[in-house]
Design a protein around this motif. Structure first.
Motif, PDB file in Angstrom:
ATOM      1  N   GLU B  61     -23.750  28.609   2.100  1.00 37.81           N
ATOM      2  CA  GLU B  61     -25.079  28.889   2.330  1.00 37.81           C
ATOM      3  C   GLU B  61     -25.953  29.976   2.361  1.00 37.81           C
ATOM      4  N   ILE B  62     -26.382  30.698   2.034  1.00 36.84           N
ATOM      5  CA  ILE B  62     -26.835  32.213   2.971  1.00 36.84           C
ATOM      6  C   ILE B  62     -28.793  32.064   2.455  1.00 36.84           C
ATOM      7  N   ARG B  63     -28.988  32.206   4.391  1.00 39.88           N
ATOM      8  CA  ARG B  63     -30.460  31.736   4.230  1.00 39.88           C
ATOM      9  C   ARG B  63     -31.055  33.914   4.093  1.00 39.88           C
ATOM     10  N   ILE B  64     -32.106  33.700   3.954  1.00 40.28           N
ATOM     11  CA  ILE B  64     -32.319  35.559   4.435  1.00 40.28           C
ATOM     12  C   ILE B  64     -34.166  34.798   5.263  1.00 40.28           C
ATOM     13  N   ASP B  65     -34.436  35.410   5.635  1.00 35.75           N
ATOM     14  CA  ASP B  65     -35.405  36.086   6.580  1.00 35.75           C
ATOM     15  C   ASP B  65     -36.877  37.407   6.134  1.00 35.75           C
ATOM     16  N   MET B  66     -37.370  36.952   5.582  1.00 31.23           N
ATOM     17  CA  MET B  66     -37.898  38.566   5.683  1.00 31.23           C
ATOM     18  C   MET B  66     -38.862  38.698   7.315  1.00 31.23           C
ATOM     19  N   GLU B  67     -38.725  39.138   8.220  1.00 32.51           N
ATOM     20  CA  GLU B  67     -39.765  39.447   9.453  1.00 32.51           C
ATOM     21  C   GLU B  67     -40.384  40.668   9.357  1.00 32.51           C
ATOM     22  N   ARG B  68     -41.412  40.627   9.705  1.00 26.26           N
ATOM     23  CA  ARG B  68     -42.387  41.041  10.027  1.00 26.26           C
ATOM     24  C   ARG B  68     -42.344  42.470  11.145  1.00 26.26           C
ATOM     25  N   THR B  69     -42.877  43.298  10.169  1.00 23.16           N
ATOM     26  CA  THR B  69     -42.675  44.516  11.157  1.00 23.16           C
ATOM     27  C   THR B  69     -44.209  45.097  11.702  1.00 23.16           C
ATOM     28  N   GLU B  70     -43.591  45.416  12.975  1.00 24.63           N
ATOM     29  CA  GLU B  70     -45.040  45.426  13.758  1.00 24.63           C
ATOM     30  C   GLU B  70     -44.261  46.802  15.021  1.00 24.63           C
ATOM     31  N   LEU B  71     -45.685  47.682  14.980  1.00 27.13           N
ATOM     32  CA  LEU B  71     -44.947  49.354  14.662  1.00 27.13           C
ATOM     33  C   LEU B  71     -46.169  49.101  16.173  1.00 27.13           C
ATOM     34  N   LYS B  72     -45.588  50.008  17.018  1.00 25.17           N
ATOM     35  CA  LYS B  72     -46.728  50.519  18.512  1.00 25.17           C
ATOM     36  C   LYS B  72     -46.722  51.884  18.391  1.00 25.17           C
ATOM     37  N   CYS B  73     -47.624  52.273  18.433  1.00 28.60           N
ATOM     38  CA  CYS B  73     -48.366  53.678  19.063  1.00 28.60           C
ATOM     39  C   CYS B  73     -48.438  54.200  20.380  1.00 28.60           C
ATOM     40  N   ARG B  74     -47.000  55.169  20.303  1.00 32.97           N
ATOM     41  CA  ARG B  74     -46.660  55.071  22.322  1.00 32.97           C
ATOM     42  C   ARG B  74     -47.879  56.331  22.856  1.00 32.97           C
ATOM     43  N   CYS B  76     -51.250  55.803  22.314  1.00 30.31           N
ATOM     44  CA  CYS B  76     -52.686  55.193  22.902  1.00 30.31           C
ATOM     45  C   CYS B  76     -52.543  53.315  22.637  1.00 30.31           C
ATOM     46  N   GLY B  77     -51.770  52.903  22.415  1.00 27.50           N
ATOM     47  CA  GLY B  77     -50.685  51.682  23.018  1.00 27.50           C
ATOM     48  C   GLY B  77     -51.116  50.878  22.325  1.00 27.50           C
ATOM     49  N   HIS B  78     -51.608  51.139  20.924  1.00 24.20           N
ATOM     50  CA  HIS B  78     -52.292  49.977  19.556  1.00 24.20           C
ATOM     51  C   HIS B  78     -50.385  49.561  18.719  1.00 24.20           C
ATOM     52  N   ILE B  79     -50.692  48.310  18.676  1.00 24.35           N
ATOM     53  CA  ILE B  79     -50.057  47.864  18.166  1.00 24.35           C
ATOM     54  C   ILE B  79     -50.592  47.275  16.835  1.00 24.35           C
ATOM     55  N   TRP B  80     -49.759  47.204  14.931  1.00 21.47           N
ATOM     56  CA  TRP B  80     -49.713  46.650  14.558  1.00 21.47           C
ATOM     57  C   TRP B  80     -49.070  46.616  13.009  1.00 21.47           C
ATOM     58  N   ASN B  81     -48.792  45.912  12.495  1.00 22.47           N
ATOM     59  CA  ASN B  81     -48.277  45.919  11.243  1.00 22.47           C
ATOM     60  C   ASN B  81     -47.945  46.863  10.109  1.00 22.47           C
ATOM     61  N   PHE B  82     -46.763  46.792   9.674  1.00 22.82           N
ATOM     62  CA  PHE B  82     -46.517  48.036   8.977  1.00 22.82           C
ATOM     63  C   PHE B  82     -47.499  46.864   7.874  1.00 22.82           C
ATOM     64  N   GLU B  83     -47.918  46.261   7.216  1.00 18.39           N
ATOM     65  CA  GLU B  83     -48.472  45.858   5.888  1.00 18.39           C
ATOM     66  C   GLU B  83     -49.612  46.415   6.297  1.00 18.39           C
ATOM     67  N   GLU B  84     -50.479  46.598   7.355  1.00 14.78           N
ATOM     68  CA  GLU B  84     -52.046  47.291   7.410  1.00 14.78           C
ATOM     69  C   GLU B  84     -51.260  49.008   7.428  1.00 14.78           C
ATOM     70  N   SER B  85     -50.685  49.542   7.585  1.00 15.74           N
ATOM     71  CA  SER B  85     -50.613  50.792   7.892  1.00 15.74           C
ATOM     72  C   SER B  85     -50.100  50.848   5.444  1.00 15.74           C
ATOM     73  N   LYS B  86     -49.765  50.251   5.069  1.00 18.19           N
ATOM     74  CA  LYS B  86     -50.335  50.692   3.502  1.00 18.19           C
ATOM     75  C   LYS B  86     -51.258  49.987   2.886  1.00 18.19           C
ATOM     76  N   LYS B  87     -52.336  49.640   3.635  1.00 15.32           N
ATOM     77  CA  LYS B  87     -53.519  49.789   3.085  1.00 15.32           C
ATOM     78  C   LYS B  87     -53.792  50.558   3.401  1.00 15.32           C
ATOM     79  N   TYR B  88     -54.255  51.413   3.586  1.00  8.88           N
ATOM     80  CA  TYR B  88     -55.431  51.963   3.566  1.00  8.88           C
ATOM     81  C   TYR B  88     -54.771  53.342   4.768  1.00  8.88           C
ATOM     82  N   LEU B  89     -53.443  53.755   5.250  1.00  8.29           N
ATOM     83  CA  LEU B  89     -52.930  55.364   5.100  1.00  8.29           C
ATOM     84  C   LEU B  89     -52.401  56.365   4.089  1.00  8.29           C
TER      85      LEU B  89
END
Lengths: 246, 140
Positions: B61-74, B76-89
Motif C-alpha cells: 500500500e502506497i500512501r502519498i501526502d502533499m505537505e504544505r510548504t511554509e516559507l520564512k523571510c530571514r 523581516c521574519g514573515h512566515i507564509w505559504n508558498f501558494e500565497e506567493s503564486k497569487k501575487y508575486l
C-alpha cells in the motif's frame, strides 16, 4: 512487523545510479577565485567531447558561467522517465543552475546549496558518460564539501592556481582539505609560470601537471575560435600527459 | 514526467531499506511530497505502480501526502505559504514554476517575501520528496 520511521532522502539512491553510469569524473577546484577553473573545465570538456561521450556539471551556484563560456544558446531541458536530459552543444551535455535561473541572482545559504547540488545531479540524466567534468566555485565551503561527499569515491580533482604565491597559498589549503577524500590528479598553474609553485607542489607531494600561459581571448562565447590556438594545444597536452585522456 | 524519475528514486530507496533490514515483505510505504515541487500526485502514483510491478513493492500500500510548504523571510521574519506567493508575486512565473518543480530548494532565486521583498528565504517545511515511513515484515 517492523515500522521504519525513515524520512529518507530519495535523491541518494538516484545519485548512486548517476555515478554508476559515468566512467570518470574530473572535478576542477581551487580555493581561490579568478584563477580560470571555469574556463579550463569548460575547455577540457570541449576537448574530451571530441572523442568521448562527455558531460559538464557547473556547480558554481552563485556565478554559473559554463553555458556562456561554451556558447550554449538554447537552455531547454527535455524530460525522460529517468530524469531530465540536459541541453547539448556539439554533443557535449551541459547542466548548470543557470539553465534554470537565467541571469537571476542566487541568494542561497549553506543547506540550500547542498540540497541544490544533490538535486541538480540526481535529476540530470546524462546517460552513459565516458567523462563528467565538474566545475567548482572558489572556496572550500558548502559546494566543495558537497562535491567531496558526492564524487569522493569515484572522482579525481584537478587544482587550478594562478602563478602567484597568494593564489597558491589559498589553493594549497583546498588540497589539504581534499586530501584523502578524493583522488588527486594534480595542479595546473594557469595564466603564467611559477618555479616556486612547482617546488611547492613537490613539497606537498602533489603532481604539477604543467602551466598554461595567459591567453587573452579565451572567453568570448565562441569556443570554435580557440581551435588551433597554442592555448588549446597546451591544455590538450596537459590532459594527455596527465593521463586524463588515455 | 519528472514524477517518473522521482518514482524511480522512491522505489530504489524502499527496496534498499528492505534489503538493509532483511525484510520479507513491505506492507505500507508513506511518502511525503513538498507542495513547492508541484508534483502531480496521480502521475506519481501511476509511475510508482508501474515501476513497482514485478518487485517486492508490487502489492504494497502506497500512501502519498502533499505537505504544505511554509516559507520564512530571514530579513523581516514573515512566515507564509508558498501558494500565497503564486497569487501575487510576479517572479514566480513559468520559468520559476519550472525550476521549482525540479529544484525546490532554489526558491529564494524566484520568490520574494510578500512583506519586505527580501530574498533571504528559508523553507520551514514541505520541500522535496521523502520516504516517511515503511512498514515491513521482518522474520525473527
Amino acid at each position: 512487523m517492523e515500522i521504519l520511521e525513515t524520512g529518507i532522502d530519495t535523491r541518494d539512491s538516484l545519485i548512486s545510479v548517476r555515478l554508476d553510469s559515468i566512467k570518470r569524473i574530473i572535478v576542477f577546484a581551487s580555493g581561490k577565485g579568478g584563477v580560470g577553473k571555469s574556463t579550463l573545465s569548460a575547455h577540457t570538456s570541449y576537448i574530451l567531447s571530441k572523442n568521448y561521450t562527455t558531460g559538464i556539471l557547473d556547480l558554481d551556484l552563485h556565478g554559473p558561467s559554463i553555458p556562456l563560456i561554451l556558447g550554449l544558446n538554447q537552455y531547454m531541458v527535455k524530460e525522460s522517465q529517468e530524469g531530465i536530459i540536459p541541453p547539448e552543444k556539439n554533443g557535449l551535455k551541459i547542466m548548470s543552475l543557470e539553465i534554470f535561473m537565467r541571469g537571476r541572482g542566487s541568494p542561497l545559504r549553506g543547506n540550500s546549496k547542498y540540497d541544490i547540488i544533490k538535486e541538480l545531479f540526481s535529476i540530470t540524466n546524462f546517460g552513459q558518460l565516458d567523462y563528467l567534468v565538474v566545475d567548482m566555485p572558489p572556496g572550500t565551503g558548502d559546494e566543495f564539501l558537497a562535491a567531496l561527499e558526492i564524487f569522493g569515491n569515484k572522482g579525481e580533482m584537478i587544482f587550478i592556481t594562478a602563478p602567484s604565491i597568494v593564489s597558491w597559498q589559498v589553493t594549497r589549503r583546498a588540497i589539504e582539505i581534499a586530501r584523502g577524500k578524493i583522488k588527486e590528479s594534480g595542479v595546473i598553474i594557469n595564466m603564467g609560470k611559477s618555479e616556486t609553485i612547482h617546488e611547492e607542489c613537490k613539497k606537498l607531494r602533489i603532481k604539477c601537471l604543467g602551466n598554461i600561459d595567459y591567453y587573452p581571448y579565451v572567453i568570448d562565447g565562441s569556443i570554435e575560435n580557440l581551435e588551433k590556438t597554442e592555448y588549446l594545444k597546451k591544455l590538450n597536452d596537459i590532459l594527455m600527459n596527465s593521463s586524463i585522456i588515455h | 514526467m519528472h514524477e517518473w524519475s522521482l518514482a524511480n528514486g522512491i522505489v530504489r530507496t524502499v527496496l534498499q531499506e528492505k534489503e538493509k533490514n532483511g525484510a520479507s515483505a513491505i506492507k505500507i510505504v508513506e511518502i511525503s511530497v513538498g507542495e513547492i515541487s508541484q508534483i502531480d500526485i496521480e502521475t506519481l502514483r501511476y509511475a510508482l505502480e508501474n515501476i513497482a510491478r514485478g518487485t517486492p513493492l508490487e502489492n504494497s500500500e502506497i500512501r502519498i501526502d502533499m505537505e504544505r510548504t511554509e516559507l520564512k523571510c530571514r530579513t523581516c521574519g514573515h512566515i507564509w505559504n508558498f501558494e500565497e506567493s503564486k497569487k501575487y508575486l510576479e517572479p514566480v512565473g513559468e520559468e520559476g514554476d519550472n525550476a521549482l518543480h525540479y529544484l525546490p530548494e532554489s526558491v529564494s532565486i524566484f520568490v520574494k517575501c510578500p512583506v519586505c521583498h527580501g530574498q533571504d528565504i528559508e523553507i520551514l517545511g514541505g520541500s522535496g520528496v521523502r520516504v516517511k515511513k515503511i512498514i515491513m515484515e521482518v522474520e525473527d
